[in-house]
Design an enzyme around this catalytic site. Structure first.
Site, short mmCIF file in Angstrom:
data_model
loop_
_atom_site.label_atom_id
_atom_site.label_comp_id
_atom_site.label_asym_id
_atom_site.label_seq_id
_atom_site.Cartn_x
_atom_site.Cartn_y
_atom_site.Cartn_z
N HIS A 1 0.74 -1.24 -0.01
CA HIS A 1 -0.03 0.00 0.12
C HIS A 1 0.92 1.29 0.08
O HIS A 1 2.01 1.18 0.34
CB HIS A 1 -1.04 0.04 1.11
CG HIS A 1 -0.19 0.12 2.56
ND1 HIS A 1 0.41 -1.32 2.93
CD2 HIS A 1 -0.09 0.65 3.54
CE1 HIS A 1 0.95 -0.92 4.26
NE2 HIS A 1 0.76 0.39 4.72
N ALA A 2 0.46 2.38 -0.34
CA ALA A 2 1.16 3.81 -0.05
C ALA A 2 -0.06 4.51 0.40
O ALA A 2 -1.20 4.44 0.56
CB ALA A 2 1.42 4.17 -1.67
#
Lengths: 149, 91
Positions: A66-67
């Site tokens: 994820h970011a």
């Protein structure tokens, strides 16, 4: 709810991936196709692992790439990729990944309910056995539905 | 009351998952503590009695002063319970 995010269109099976970057790209494809994330988000997830190490491997064999939302999330989403052959996120045994769940959070809050349900699901060994042994998406959908309330 | 800060790379994913588990285990153990989650960068300027997270992340916080609790498997409630018991017993 978890089942609104992990469903027929966002579950994928693959035999293997050339490397962890390829695995993240493949895992993110459904979200990219649905325009829930932008290509920049995929790059950001990869950069995040390059900068911080394989921290997205939250348990042996399981990664949740994820970011940050501002990196390119249009709409909250999750996508699941199961590999038959593990792909290394590092040389360590626990970083040999067979299950990737891409997380696209639109803000700090909206994804939390689904994430809590995912966390419950992944905490049970027998659920992992079901995912690793699944021969069709239906088996995973049933499991996800069970944890969606 | 002690404060436990759960730390991950972005403060959005795993730290929240662990925070939930920390809360439920503390309840089981009858230990009262304040639990919050954040990202690595923010955690460096936040005060807490304990910083908890995966080894790869929280070893960046080790400065000889902070109490850092390192976890091998973030989803393993038994490992978490043992770590919390060892650090917070008697609180």
């Amino acid at each position: 709810m978890l089942k609104d995010l992990i469903h027929e269109e966002t579950i994928q099976f693959a035999s293997h991936a050339t490397d962890w970057k390829e695995a993240i790209k493949t895992a993110a494809k459904p979200l990219l196709t649905n325009e829930q994330i932008t290509p920049a988000y995929v790059d950001a997830m990869i950069r995040s692992v390059e900068e911080l190490g394989p921290y997205v491997v939250i348990a042996p064999g399981i990664a949740i790439p994820h970011a940050r939302p501002e990196a390119g999330v249009n709409e909250v989403g999750m996508s699941l990729l199961r590999l038959d052959e593990a792909v290394p996120f590092s040389e360590k045994e626990k970083h040999q990944v067979k299950l990737l769940i891409v997380l696209a959070a639109a803000d700090q809050e909206t994804h939390l309910e689904a994430l809590a349900q995912l966390s419950e699901l992944l905490s049970e060994e027998e659920n992992l056995a079901t995912i690793y042994g699944a021969t069709n998406k239906e088996e995973i959908i049933n499991l996800v539905t069970k944890y969606s309330n | 009351m002690k404060k436990i800060l759960v730390v991950c790379g972005n403060g959005l994913g795993s730290s929240f998952m662990v925070e939930m588990n920390v809360k439920s285990i503390l309840k089981e153990l009858n230990i009262e503590a304040e639990v919050d989650h954040t990202d690595l960068t923010t955690s460096k300027s936040e005060n807490a009695d304990y910083y908890l997270g995966s080894t790869e992340i929280v070893e960046n916080l080790e400065d000889g002063k902070r109490n850092v609790i390192k976890l091998n498997n973030l989803m393993d409630k038994n490992e978490l319970r043992t770590a919390l018991e060892a650090n917070l017993k008697g609180e």
